[in-house]
Design a protein around this motif. Structure first.
Motif, PDB file in Angstrom:
ATOM      1  N   PHE A 160       0.819  -1.211   0.000  1.00  0.00           N
ATOM      2  CA  PHE A 160       0.000   0.000   0.000  1.00  0.00           C
ATOM      3  C   PHE A 160       0.850   1.256   0.000  1.00  0.00           C
ATOM      4  N   THR A 161       0.233   2.317  -0.443  1.00  0.00           N
ATOM      5  CA  THR A 161       0.693   3.675  -0.170  1.00  0.00           C
ATOM      6  C   THR A 161      -0.307   4.264   0.818  1.00  0.00           C
ATOM      7  N   TYR A 162       0.187   5.128   1.689  1.00  0.00           N
ATOM      8  CA  TYR A 162      -0.721   5.709   2.694  1.00  0.00           C
ATOM      9  C   TYR A 162      -1.574   6.780   2.022  1.00  0.00           C
ATOM     10  N   ASN A 163      -2.640   6.329   1.373  1.00  0.00           N
ATOM     11  CA  ASN A 163      -3.541   7.228   0.653  1.00  0.00           C
ATOM     12  C   ASN A 163      -4.973   6.750   0.841  1.00  0.00           C
ATOM     13  N   TRP A 164      -5.890   7.333   0.080  1.00  0.00           N
ATOM     14  CA  TRP A 164      -7.314   7.048   0.262  1.00  0.00           C
ATOM     15  C   TRP A 164      -7.635   5.579   0.009  1.00  0.00           C
ATOM     16  N   LYS A 165      -6.891   4.907  -0.875  1.00  0.00           N
ATOM     17  CA  LYS A 165      -7.145   3.491  -1.131  1.00  0.00           C
ATOM     18  C   LYS A 165      -6.861   2.656   0.119  1.00  0.00           C
ATOM     19  N   PHE A 166      -5.801   3.024   0.822  1.00  0.00           N
ATOM     20  CA  PHE A 166      -5.490   2.332   2.073  1.00  0.00           C
ATOM     21  C   PHE A 166      -6.582   2.599   3.102  1.00  0.00           C
ATOM     22  N   GLY A 167      -7.097   3.836   3.129  1.00  0.00           N
ATOM     23  CA  GLY A 167      -8.195   4.155   4.044  1.00  0.00           C
ATOM     24  C   GLY A 167      -9.422   3.317   3.775  1.00  0.00           C
ATOM     25  N   VAL A 168      -9.765   3.151   2.500  1.00  0.00           N
ATOM     26  CA  VAL A 168     -10.914   2.320   2.139  1.00  0.00           C
ATOM     27  C   VAL A 168     -10.668   0.873   2.547  1.00  0.00           C
ATOM     28  N   PHE A 169      -9.438   0.397   2.365  1.00  0.00           N
ATOM     29  CA  PHE A 169      -9.070  -0.958   2.787  1.00  0.00           C
ATOM     30  C   PHE A 169      -9.327  -1.150   4.280  1.00  0.00           C
ATOM     31  N   LEU A 170      -8.912  -0.181   5.097  1.00  0.00           N
ATOM     32  CA  LEU A 170      -9.117  -0.299   6.539  1.00  0.00           C
ATOM     33  C   LEU A 170     -10.591  -0.236   6.911  1.00  0.00           C
ATOM     34  N   ILE A 171     -11.335   0.621   6.243  1.00  0.00           N
ATOM     35  CA  ILE A 171     -12.777   0.717   6.509  1.00  0.00           C
ATOM     36  C   ILE A 171     -13.447  -0.625   6.287  1.00  0.00           C
ATOM     37  N   LEU A 172     -13.083  -1.291   5.186  1.00  0.00           N
ATOM     38  CA  LEU A 172     -13.668  -2.593   4.878  1.00  0.00           C
ATOM     39  C   LEU A 172     -13.125  -3.684   5.796  1.00  0.00           C
ATOM     40  N   LEU A 173     -11.829  -3.629   6.082  1.00  0.00           N
ATOM     41  CA  LEU A 173     -11.193  -4.648   6.915  1.00  0.00           C
ATOM     42  C   LEU A 173     -11.839  -4.729   8.293  1.00  0.00           C
ATOM     43  N   PRO A 197     -16.542  -7.062   9.231  1.00  0.00           N
ATOM     44  CA  PRO A 197     -16.765  -7.986  10.362  1.00  0.00           C
ATOM     45  C   PRO A 197     -17.473  -7.332  11.528  1.00  0.00           C
ATOM     46  N   ARG A 198     -17.185  -6.073  11.783  1.00  0.00           N
ATOM     47  CA  ARG A 198     -17.862  -5.363  12.876  1.00  0.00           C
ATOM     48  C   ARG A 198     -19.360  -5.284  12.604  1.00  0.00           C
ATOM     49  N   PHE A 199     -19.737  -4.956  11.361  1.00  0.00           N
ATOM     50  CA  PHE A 199     -21.145  -4.836  10.995  1.00  0.00           C
ATOM     51  C   PHE A 199     -21.859  -6.171  11.215  1.00  0.00           C
ATOM     52  N   ILE A 200     -21.252  -7.248  10.738  1.00  0.00           N
ATOM     53  CA  ILE A 200     -21.858  -8.576  10.856  1.00  0.00           C
ATOM     54  C   ILE A 200     -21.972  -9.001  12.314  1.00  0.00           C
ATOM     55  N   LEU A 201     -20.914  -8.779  13.081  1.00  0.00           N
ATOM     56  CA  LEU A 201     -20.910  -9.203  14.481  1.00  0.00           C
ATOM     57  C   LEU A 201     -21.913  -8.422  15.324  1.00  0.00           C
ATOM     58  N   ILE A 202     -22.074  -7.132  15.026  1.00  0.00           N
ATOM     59  CA  ILE A 202     -23.060  -6.342  15.762  1.00  0.00           C
ATOM     60  C   ILE A 202     -24.466  -6.830  15.447  1.00  0.00           C
ATOM     61  N   LEU A 203     -24.747  -7.114  14.182  1.00  0.00           N
ATOM     62  CA  LEU A 203     -26.069  -7.635  13.824  1.00  0.00           C
ATOM     63  C   LEU A 203     -26.334  -8.969  14.527  1.00  0.00           C
ATOM     64  N   GLN A 204     -25.331  -9.839  14.551  1.00  0.00           N
ATOM     65  CA  GLN A 204     -25.488 -11.126  15.234  1.00  0.00           C
ATOM     66  C   GLN A 204     -25.700 -10.920  16.729  1.00  0.00           C
ATOM     67  N   ALA A 205     -24.967  -9.959  17.294  1.00  0.00           N
ATOM     68  CA  ALA A 205     -25.102  -9.683  18.726  1.00  0.00           C
ATOM     69  C   ALA A 205     -26.477  -9.112  19.046  1.00  0.00           C
ATOM     70  N   ASN A 206     -27.018  -8.286  18.156  1.00  0.00           N
ATOM     71  CA  ASN A 206     -28.358  -7.749  18.367  1.00  0.00           C
ATOM     72  C   ASN A 206     -29.407  -8.854  18.406  1.00  0.00           C
ATOM     73  N   MET A 207     -29.124  -9.929  17.695  1.00  0.00           N
ATOM     74  CA  MET A 207     -30.048 -11.057  17.663  1.00  0.00           C
ATOM     75  C   MET A 207     -29.857 -11.981  18.861  1.00  0.00           C
ATOM     76  N   THR A 260     -21.513   2.561   9.245  1.00  0.00           N
ATOM     77  CA  THR A 260     -21.309   1.319  10.001  1.00  0.00           C
ATOM     78  C   THR A 260     -22.236   1.244  11.203  1.00  0.00           C
ATOM     79  N   HIS A 261     -22.754   2.392  11.648  1.00  0.00           N
ATOM     80  CA  HIS A 261     -23.681   2.399  12.784  1.00  0.00           C
ATOM     81  C   HIS A 261     -25.101   1.987  12.404  1.00  0.00           C
ATOM     82  N   LEU A 262     -25.327   1.708  11.123  1.00  0.00           N
ATOM     83  CA  LEU A 262     -26.605   1.109  10.744  1.00  0.00           C
ATOM     84  C   LEU A 262     -26.779  -0.266  11.375  1.00  0.00           C
ATOM     85  N   ALA A 263     -25.663  -0.916  11.694  1.00  0.00           N
ATOM     86  CA  ALA A 263     -25.758  -2.213  12.371  1.00  0.00           C
ATOM     87  C   ALA A 263     -26.322  -2.062  13.775  1.00  0.00           C
TER      88      ALA A 263
END
Length: 246
Positions: free
Chosen positions: A12-25, A29-39, A179-182
C-alpha cells in the motif's frame, strides 16, 4: 515522512485506497458481528473488534505516522473535560430529537439500543446504578478508543493528502455513520429483521454530525484523545439516558 510501516509499504501507499481498505477490513466484520449480537444478546466478539481497532496505529503506522494523526498528549488537559461535556451534550440533542419524533417506540434509536440491553424492570435504585456502571464502563473505553484511533486517526490521515483535513473528516465521518446502521436502522424484533428507512436515515445523519463533533474536539485538543473523550462523553450520556429516561 513515511507514515506506513515498511511491511505495509510492500502492498500500500498511505492514501485514500489504504483508508478504504481499513474501513472494509474492520467495518465488514464489525457490521456482521453487531447484527449477530443484536439477535443473540451476546456482544463478546463485537467488543473484540473494537479492541483490535485500538492497535491500528501501532500495527500500521510509524512513529511519524502516529504523530501526524495526533496520537499525543493534548495541548491542555482541561480541554479533554470540555470534549467529554461536548460529546455528552451532542448525545442529549440527538436523544431529544429522536424522542420528539418517535417517543419510546422502536423507531427511536435509543429505545431500540436500550431494549437490546434488556434492563430488568424491577431493579432497586442501588442495583440499577450497578447495572448502569457495568454497561457504561465498557462503552466508554472499547468503542471510543477503537473507533477514534481508526476513523479520526489512521483512516482520516489516509484521506488528508488527497482531500484535505475538512473533506477527509467528511469521508471518515461517512464511513463511521454508515457502520452504525448495524446498531440501529436495521433492527431485529419479534424473531425477524426489519429496515426502518426514515429512522435509519436520521440515525446515519446524526452519527455523521456527531463524528464532526469528535473531529473538532480532536482539533481543539490538538490530540486524538480529544475525539476519544468526546466519544466517551457521548456514550456515557447515552447509557444514562437509556437507563434513567426510557
Amino acid at each position: 515522512m513515511e507514515a506506513l510501516r515498511k511491511f505495509w509499504q510492500r502492498y500500500f501507499t498511505y492514501n485514500w485506497k489504504f483508508g478504504v481498505f481499513l474501513i472494509l477490513l474492520f467495518g465488514i466484520p464489525r457490521f456482521i458481528l453487531i447484527l449477530q449480537a443484536n439477535m443473540s444478546g451476546k456482544y463478546n466478539f463485537a467488543f473484540i473488534v473494537f479492541f483490535l481497532m485500538w492497535f491500528a496505529p501501532l500495527v500500521f503506522l510509524t512513529k511519524q505516522g502516529r504523530k501526524a494523526m495526533l496520537l499525543k498528549r493534548p495541548n491542555q488537559y482541561i480541554r479533554l473535560l470540555y470534549s467529554f461535556v461536548v460529546g455528552g451534550a451532542a448525545c442529549i440533542v440527538i436523544f431529544a430529537f429522536f424522542s420528539l419524533l418517535f417517543g419510546h417506540s422502536l423507531s427511536n434509536a435509543f429505545a431500540y439500543i436500550g431494549r437490546l440491553g434488556a434492563i430488568p424492570a424491577d431493579l432497586s435504585a442501588s442495583d440499577k446504578w450497578i447495572y448502569f456502571l457495568i454497561a457504561a464502563t465498557p462503552s466508554m473505553f472499547f468503542s471510543p478508543i477503537g473507533e477514534e484511533f481508526l476513523y479520526r486517526g489512521v483512516v482520516h490521515g489516509s484521506f488528508v493528502g488527497r482531500f484535505g483535513e475538512l473533506r477527509a473528516s467528511y469521508l471518515d465521518g461517512l464511513a463511521f455513520a454508515l457502520t452504525h446502521l448495524a446498531h440501529f436502522g436495521i433492527i431485529y424484533n419479534l424473531g425477524s429483521w426489519h429496515f426502518l428507512p426514515l429512522p435509519a436515515l436520521l440515525w446515519v445523519l446524526s452519527m455523521f454530525a456527531v463524528s464532526q463533533v469528535f473531529f473538532r474536539c480532536k482539533l481543539m485538543c490538538d490530540s486524538i484523545w480529544g475525539a476519544v473523550f468526546s466519544h466517551a462523553g457521548f456514550n456515557f450520556v447515552m447509557m444514562y439516558l437509556i437507563f434513567y429516561w426510557l
